[in-house]
Design an enzyme around this catalytic site. Structure first.
Site, PDB file in Angstrom:
ATOM      1  N   SER A 258       0.837  -1.196   0.000  1.00 45.58           N
ATOM      2  CA  SER A 258       0.000   0.000   0.000  1.00 45.58           C
ATOM      3  C   SER A 258       0.871   1.245   0.000  1.00 45.58           C
ATOM      4  O   SER A 258       2.059   1.195   0.312  1.00 45.58           O
ATOM      5  CB  SER A 258      -0.898   0.005   1.226  1.00 45.58           C
ATOM      6  OG  SER A 258      -0.089   0.244   2.357  1.00 45.58           O
ATOM      7  N   LYS A 259       0.235   2.333  -0.346  1.00 52.23           N
ATOM      8  CA  LYS A 259       0.889   3.626  -0.433  1.00 52.23           C
ATOM      9  C   LYS A 259       1.571   4.010   0.872  1.00 52.23           C
ATOM     10  O   LYS A 259       2.595   4.668   0.878  1.00 52.23           O
ATOM     11  CB  LYS A 259      -0.188   4.673  -0.721  1.00 52.23           C
ATOM     12  CG  LYS A 259      -0.102   5.277  -2.093  1.00 52.23           C
ATOM     13  CD  LYS A 259      -1.106   6.383  -2.178  1.00 52.23           C
ATOM     14  CE  LYS A 259      -1.141   6.968  -3.561  1.00 52.23           C
ATOM     15  NZ  LYS A 259      -2.217   7.881  -3.758  1.00 52.23           N
ATOM     16  N   ARG A 260       0.935   3.618   1.965  1.00 55.70           N
ATOM     17  CA  ARG A 260       1.440   4.047   3.269  1.00 55.70           C
ATOM     18  C   ARG A 260       2.882   3.609   3.502  1.00 55.70           C
ATOM     19  O   ARG A 260       3.630   4.268   4.191  1.00 55.70           O
ATOM     20  CB  ARG A 260       0.530   3.512   4.377  1.00 55.70           C
ATOM     21  CG  ARG A 260      -0.425   4.555   4.895  1.00 55.70           C
ATOM     22  CD  ARG A 260      -1.349   3.999   5.926  1.00 55.70           C
ATOM     23  NE  ARG A 260      -2.232   2.990   5.358  1.00 55.70           N
ATOM     24  CZ  ARG A 260      -2.333   1.762   5.820  1.00 55.70           C
ATOM     25  NH1 ARG A 260      -1.619   1.372   6.853  1.00 55.70           N
ATOM     26  NH2 ARG A 260      -3.157   0.898   5.254  1.00 55.70           N
TER      27      ARG A 260
END
Ligand code: GLU
Length: 485
Positions: A258-260
């Site tokens: 994920s982007k996180r």
């Protein structure tokens, strides 16, 4: 069989690295079988519409070298379609979806549903409370033709739902094997929404069929949708294509990428100076390995080896360290001229010849091209350092001064020509050390630090070559002065 694959992203404004893998596998599969590869834009979710996203998608596909045979492309900045199966943008195909939805209604395989959001939410809440599967209760199936028509004529909001029959639905996934699910577990899927747009499920089936797609290769998040699609294929009388669902791409902690946890947009990787060919090689190996421990493959080799039966079922970890290593390997092997061309955008203010020499010195140490910008100061700014670091650990300040003065004399005596060749400059300095029975460390340490201003840096020979005679002597002078004062 004439193989046809497709990559149909929703235009969200960037290309996810996982989607790049999907696109690549579809590309490789089509090429391997001498087939066609289609790019289609799935923009039926109007709430997610992003201005300029299609253009950006096309540019990224182009930058990655994933040439498709059909689909939208850019000519002079304008979107133009190539291929005989267009339009390739779903929002331009609405009439087609309406026709097929109507066919399903006429056959009794789909029905209008006028239930409001509020009613559906309430129904779901009740089912959850009663620990029942959350499914539409088919309330609108009870409406007779006149009632339905009256509500449509009155302009009441409605959707079209697929009437999912009971009984097993089976398909074979080329990666996971046979999958069976009972119709009773499948909700009556919405096919047409209140805004007149189709849902993904209807549009994808209609388009894949009309575009002649033979193999659907995509992420495993779609596997649970296949039973609905299989029903649609059956009800619409379309032959079933082959399916292959790719394993998830995971963070090192095994959570879904994920982007996180870092970059996921291909555009961001490119901006940082990852090479398209390295990115492709890297994502190709997320879930597929042509042979043993080997890591570096050309596109041609990947194409020859790619086979759905060799794609892993379990998730693949996205290891950015490995990507960095791989990118470094590709940078090292890049042809000199090509490397200079690609790196220039990361060092726009540096004079061309100096940049070329810096690149030659630094290229083996770069993981990504943008790192060059951190290295430029060493060559373009007068070094600022504490005179202490000029002294080699096995010598003292006096020795450092003497050695720098000695080598200064040698450098002054060399003609400019010698500085244009790394071998000649290295030979000259080494000869001086040998002829005078000196120790490498005593001479080369202070020389290197004088040139770089850093305790760790490329070799003094590389620095002499990159900086040239004049700048090298200025730096050596400065070092002597800072030790003497
Ligand atoms: N539009 C879907 C996506 O963005 C495509 C899924 C499919 O390949 O069927 O992932």
């Amino acid at each position: 069989m004439n193989v046809v694959t497709r990559f149909p992203p929703s235009p969200t404004g960037y290309l996810h690295i996982g989607s790049l893998r999907t696109a690549l596998y579809n590309y490789l599969f089509a090429k391997r079988h001498g087939g066609r590869f289609i790019l289609r834009v799935e923009d039926t979710d109007r709430t997610r519409y992003v201005e300029g996203a299609v253009e950006s998608l096309i540019r990224t596909m182009d930058a990655m070298g994933l040439a498709y045979d059909e689909g939208p492309t850019l000519v002079d900045g304008k979107i133009v379609e190539i291929g005989d199966h267009g339009p390739y943008v779903q929002s331009e195909r609405l009439d087609l979806y309406k026709t097929y939805a109507q066919q399903l209604i006429d056959q009794g395989d789909a029905y209008h549903c006028f239930c409001t959001k509020e009613r559906l939410t309430q129904l779901r809440d009740q089912q959850r409370l009663a620990k029942l599967p959350t499914k539409y209760d088919r309330a609108c199936l009870a409406l007779n033709d006149e009632e339905k028509q009256a509500r449509i004529d009155a302009g009441d909001d409605h959707v079209v739902r697929l009437k999912v029959p009971e009984g097993p639905i089976t398909f074979t996934d080329e990666i996971r094997g046979a999958v069976t699910i009972d119709g009773s577990e499948v909700d009556d899927q919405v096919l047409m929404k209140t805004d007149g747009f189709p849902t993904y499920h209807l549009a994808v089936v209609v388009d894949d069929h009309l575009m002649g797609v033979t193999h659907i290769i995509r992420g495993e998040e779609w596997v649970s949708s296949v039973p609905k699609h299989v029903l649609l294929y059956q009800k619409l009388g379309f032959p079933l294509p082959s399916f292959g669902h790719l394993p998830l791409i995971l963070n090192p902690d095994k959570s879904k990428l994920s982007k996180r946890q870092g970059d996921v947009a291909v555009e961001d990787f490119l901006k940082k100076g990852y090479l398209p060919e390295a990115l492709l090689n890297f994502v190709a190996l997320l879930g597929f390995n042509p042979s043993g421990d080997r890591e570096i493959y050309t596109m041609q080799e990947l194409q020859e080896a790619f086979d759905l039966s060799r794609v892993n079922k379990s998730g693949a970890v996205f290891d950015v360290e490995k990507l960095n290593w791989m990118n470094g390997q590709y940078i090292k092997c890049l042809d000199e001229e090509e490397l200079n061309k690609r790196i220039a955008e990361f060092a726009p203010d540096i004079e061309g010849d100096l940049l070329k020499r810096i690149v030659q010195v630094e290229k083996d140490r770069l993981a990504v091209l943008s790192e060059i910008s951190d290295r430029l100061d060493m060559y373009t700014q007068s070094p600022a350092y504490d005179a202490e670091i000029l002294v080699w650990k096995k010598a003292d300040k006096e020795d450092a001064i003497a050695q720098l003065k000695g080598v200064q004399g040698v450098l002054e005596g060399l003609n400019e020509e010698v500085f244009t060749s790394l071998e000649l400059i290295e030979g000259a300095v080494k000869k001086y050390i040998e002829d005078n029975d000196l120790k490498n460390g005593n001479v080369l340490w202070p020389l290197r630090v004088a040139l770089s201003g850093e305790p760790r840096s490329p070799s003094p020979f590389e620095l002499l070559w990159a900086l040239g005679k004049k700048e090298s002597l200025t730096r050596v002078n400065h070092a002597i002065e800072s030790l003497v004062s």
